[in-house]
Design an enzyme around this catalytic site. Structure first.
Site, PDB file in Angstrom:
ATOM      1  N   CYS A  95     -47.297   0.559  27.396  1.00  0.00           N
ATOM      2  CA  CYS A  95     -47.940   1.733  26.795  1.00  0.00           C
ATOM      3  C   CYS A  95     -49.249   2.118  27.481  1.00  0.00           C
ATOM      4  CB  CYS A  95     -48.215   1.486  25.315  1.00  0.00           C
ATOM      5  SG  CYS A  95     -46.824   0.789  24.422  1.00  0.00           S
ATOM      6  N   HIS A 347     -45.474   9.658  21.561  1.00  0.00           N
ATOM      7  CA  HIS A 347     -45.975   8.594  22.437  1.00  0.00           C
ATOM      8  C   HIS A 347     -44.986   8.390  23.587  1.00  0.00           C
ATOM      9  CE1 HIS A 347     -47.481   4.922  23.973  1.00  0.00           C
ATOM     10  NE2 HIS A 347     -47.047   4.080  23.054  1.00  0.00           N
ATOM     11  N   CYS A 377     -52.987   0.180  22.061  1.00  0.00           N
ATOM     12  CA  CYS A 377     -52.294  -1.106  22.043  1.00  0.00           C
ATOM     13  C   CYS A 377     -51.162  -1.081  23.066  1.00  0.00           C
ATOM     14  CB  CYS A 377     -51.754  -1.412  20.653  1.00  0.00           C
ATOM     15  SG  CYS A 377     -50.569  -0.207  20.019  1.00  0.00           S
TER      16      CYS A 377
END
Length: 391
Positions: A95, A347, A377
């Site tokens: 991520c 995302h 995160c």
């Protein structure tokens, strides 16, 4: 503010609209083309920058296979028309991939290994599924639970550890959609979104100018009807309180302060500090806390010095504990994700680091803020953070 020659500055930052992953507006647009459109726009908006000066194009992407494989960054560079002398690399920190791209470019500039960099990231989750081709080493079971690979389950655990209620999560998600919708209506995304061709539901070619994934109709009542998606019967995390699946890209033009001055460019901001940190994979969503603490220490700041924060909302159950332990929970409406977050905007994994940084810089400019924090995160137990300062 007086800049040092090797200070790292951001000249421009853009992103695509966020398209739905399932039958969305970018279902017929490849990840490389989505990315290349942004790179072209950066140089269109900044004609004083000679593309021959670009040292490296650094592109974040998580699932590097199919159209996103084989060092996609090089394909992006060539499709964008950058000179063949411009190098390119694809980076992967799950991520945090495109924020790692920012860090890699910043470290190069700080050490004199180049003056001009293009960074960014992409994820076309409609074309390349999140777990496509993944083959996890069974030996990892000695070091982490299998459930640690299931991000929603880790969010459930973090939420339970911190006593986050279902109602708290639903309210957080409603806020995200409301603020993102308001930002859209008020044109607050206009400076960062690059219009890109896509297709409507009937297959007609259209110019996509706004995010497709925001659900302005989201309410406490509608979210209350959703069942837990990761831990049926006993869980609290639903699809509505999780980041939306979406397709998107983002990009930044970075350079040394010396080069910006030479070209007569006015930077948006400088990189004040950077950090990455590890945490228990079982609560991967907690990663922004140790990463942010490192970044603040390196900048000689405290959380009270931060004017605006962009936290990637992987899950409401993850975001709330992070904000609590960073001392931001009571300041959310003043400082945090003021244009909504990933629950509303989505995302697209490799895109999100530069996406939240781009949004942060625009909010800082809008609010005339001085110091901002972008943090997120990372699956399998990491966090990443960047402190920016307007100049």
């Amino acid at each position: 503010m007086k800049l040092n020659p090797n200070d790292v500055v951001i000249i421009d930052a853009v992103r695509s609209p966020m398209g739905k992953t399932k039958n969305g507006v970018f279902r017929n647009v490849r990840a490389e083309n989505l990315s290349a459109a942004l790179v072209k726009e950066l140089f269109k908006r900044n004609p004083n920058v000679d593309q021959k000066d670009v040292e490296d194009l650094i592109w974040g992407c998580v699932n590097q296979t199919l159209e996103q494989g084989f060092n996609m960054a090089r394909a992006v560079s060539l499709l964008a028309g950058l000179p063949i002398t411009c190098a390119a690399q694809t980076v992967n920190r799950l991520c945090g991939s495109s924020m790692s791209a920012i860090h890699t470019a910043a470290q190069a500039i700080m050490t004199g290994q180049g003056d001009v960099f293009v960074v960014g990231g992409v994820e076309h989750m409609g074309h390349v599924g999140m777990m496509h081709g993944v083959d996890v080493n069974p030996a990892l079971s000695k070091h982490m639970a299998k459930a640690s690979m299931m991000m929603g389950v880790t969010a459930e655990m973090l939420g339970k550890m911190h006593g986050v209620s279902r109602e708290d999560q639903d309210a957080f998600a409603v806020r995200s959609h409301r603020l993102a919708h308001e930002a859209t209506l008020q044109g607050r995304f206009n400076n960062e979104i690059v219009s890109i061709e896509g297709h409507d539901a009937d297959g007609n070619k259209i110019l996509v100018e706004v995010d497709e994934v925001i659900r302005p109709e989201t309410s406490m009542e509608s979210l209350a009807k959703l069942a837990p998606v990761f831990m049926p019967k006993v869980g609290t995390v639903t699809a509505g309180t999780s980041s939306a699946l979406s397709d998107g890209a983002s990009a930044m033009l970075m350079m040394s302060a010396k080069k910006a001055e030479e070209l007569g460019l006015t930077p948006i901001a400088k990189v004040r500090s950077m950090a990455v940190a590890g945490c228990d994979p079982a609560i991967m969503g907690y990663g922004p806390v140790p990463a942010t603490k490192k970044a603040l220490k390196r900048a000689g700041l405290t959380i009270a010095d931060i004017d605006i924060v962009e936290l990637n909302e992987a899950f409401a159950a993850q975001s709330i504990p992070v904000l609590k332990d960073l001392g931001l929970l009571d300041l959310v409406d003043d400082k945090v994700n003021l244009n909504g977050g990933a629950i509303a905007l989505g995302h697209p994994l490799g895109c999100s680091g530069t996406r939240i940084s781009t949004t942060l810089l625009n909010v800082m400019r809008e609010k005339d803020a001085t110091v901002g924090l972008a943090t997120m995160c990372i699956g399998m137990g990491q966090g990443i953070a960047t402190v920016f300062e307007r100049v």
